[in-house]
Design an enzyme around this catalytic site. Sequence first.
Site, short mmCIF file in Angstrom:
data_model
loop_
_atom_site.label_atom_id
_atom_site.label_comp_id
_atom_site.label_asym_id
_atom_site.label_seq_id
_atom_site.Cartn_x
_atom_site.Cartn_y
_atom_site.Cartn_z
CG ASP A 1 -2.03 1.03 1.13
OD1 ASP A 1 -2.43 1.37 -0.01
OD2 ASP A 1 -2.50 1.50 2.18
CG ASN B 1 -8.00 -1.99 -5.01
OD1 ASN B 1 -7.12 -2.84 -4.84
ND2 ASN B 1 -8.17 -0.98 -4.17
C1 IPE Z 1 -5.34 -2.64 -0.07
O1 IPE Z 1 -5.05 -1.32 -0.26
C2 IPE Z 1 -5.39 -3.37 -1.38
C3 IPE Z 1 -4.13 -3.57 -2.07
C4 IPE Z 1 -2.94 -3.26 -1.63
C5 IPE Z 1 -4.24 -4.22 -3.34
P1 IPE Z 1 -6.21 -0.23 -0.40
O2 IPE Z 1 -5.52 1.07 -0.58
O3 IPE Z 1 -7.15 -0.63 -1.46
O4 IPE Z 1 -6.93 -0.32 1.01
P2 IPE Z 1 -7.81 0.76 1.77
O5 IPE Z 1 -8.81 1.29 0.78
O6 IPE Z 1 -6.87 1.83 2.24
O7 IPE Z 1 -8.40 0.02 2.91
C1 IPE Z 2 -1.60 0.29 -3.31
O1 IPE Z 2 -1.40 1.64 -3.38
C2 IPE Z 2 -1.80 -0.37 -4.63
C3 IPE Z 2 -3.14 -0.81 -4.95
C4 IPE Z 2 -4.21 -0.75 -4.22
C5 IPE Z 2 -3.25 -1.41 -6.24
P1 IPE Z 2 -2.60 2.66 -3.33
O2 IPE Z 2 -2.98 2.98 -4.75
O3 IPE Z 2 -3.70 2.18 -2.48
O4 IPE Z 2 -1.89 3.91 -2.68
P2 IPE Z 2 -2.50 4.92 -1.63
O5 IPE Z 2 -2.97 4.11 -0.46
O6 IPE Z 2 -3.61 5.63 -2.33
O7 IPE Z 2 -1.35 5.80 -1.29
MG MG Z 3 -4.11 2.44 -0.48
#
Ligand code: IPE
Ligand code: IPE
Ligand code: MG
Length: 251
Positions: free
Chosen positions: A31, A79
């Site tokens: 993340d 997502n």
């Molecule tokens: C968790 O991250 C999912 C992945 C790393 C694929 P998210 O960014 O989607 O999670 P939330 O929305 O902060 O809970």
């Molecule tokens: C994690 O990074 C990757 C995926 C969920 C695919 P994020 O895209 O959630 O990054 P933040 O949490 O918005 O910084």
């Molecule tokens: Mg995230």
Amino acid sequence: MKKELNRLQAVLQKNGVDTTRLPVHVAIIMDGNGRWAERRGLPRAYGHRKGVERLCDITRMSSDIGIKVLTLYAFSTENWKRPFEEIDCLMDLLVEFLRKKTEELHENGVIIRTLGNCSQLPGRAQDELELSIDKTRQNTGMILNLALNYGGRSEIVASVKKICSGVMEGSIRLEDIDEMKFSDHLYTGGLPDPDVVIRTGGEYRLSNFLLYQAAYSEMIFAKPLWPDFDENEYAKALKEFQNRKRKYGAI
Ligand code: IPE
Ligand code: IPE
Ligand code: MG
């Protein structure tokens, strides 16, 4: 190869990691890509691209130091709520990663698998995954699980459905259903539960990741955003894991 291994051993040693007590199964919630880019005034896509670089490094290191199973949370069932452009970018990066890296992973004996309902991914991603999975199926090295369109709740529901249909058609007896049987029907069926779940990016939640399997996993919440999670940060997380005392309810 030998030189590379020495370099990684040095990174582990510097952080005090005991290479004889590594976790068998490491699971990572990657993340922080979006914030990494936003902090630099860049589009989120740049963060995802950087994130794939780290994914390659951490996969390589895991396989080289002898981790048996590495599970990476790459795309959750939630997502899909993101803008179409971002989802498209993530799928393009997945296809690019598989095209560029499958050969190298194959040479290193890695077995590529997926967790999640991949039939809902775009066709180009499904095609590329199928090629990578087929090519590496017979390997004997590390299992790399890519969690794609993965959600812990939907995984549990899917498992319940598979078991129910088994009971209805007579191949499963009600009295034979136990925790072991149940977990056999999860996407991770046959694999050991993760010893450690690492979440980068500073948030303290599971976000629907491995809800059943993480019952006794050690949780490590690392501050760095995923694009900053390098080999040294990984070694620090492994050290933290080794400092924990796992009790499984006993004293
Ligand atoms: C968790 O991250 C999912 C992945 C790393 C694929 P998210 O960014 O989607 O999670 P939330 O929305 O902060 O809970
Ligand atoms: C994690 O990074 C990757 C995926 C969920 C695919 P994020 O895209 O959630 O990054 P933040 O949490 O918005 O910084
Ligand atoms: Mg995230």
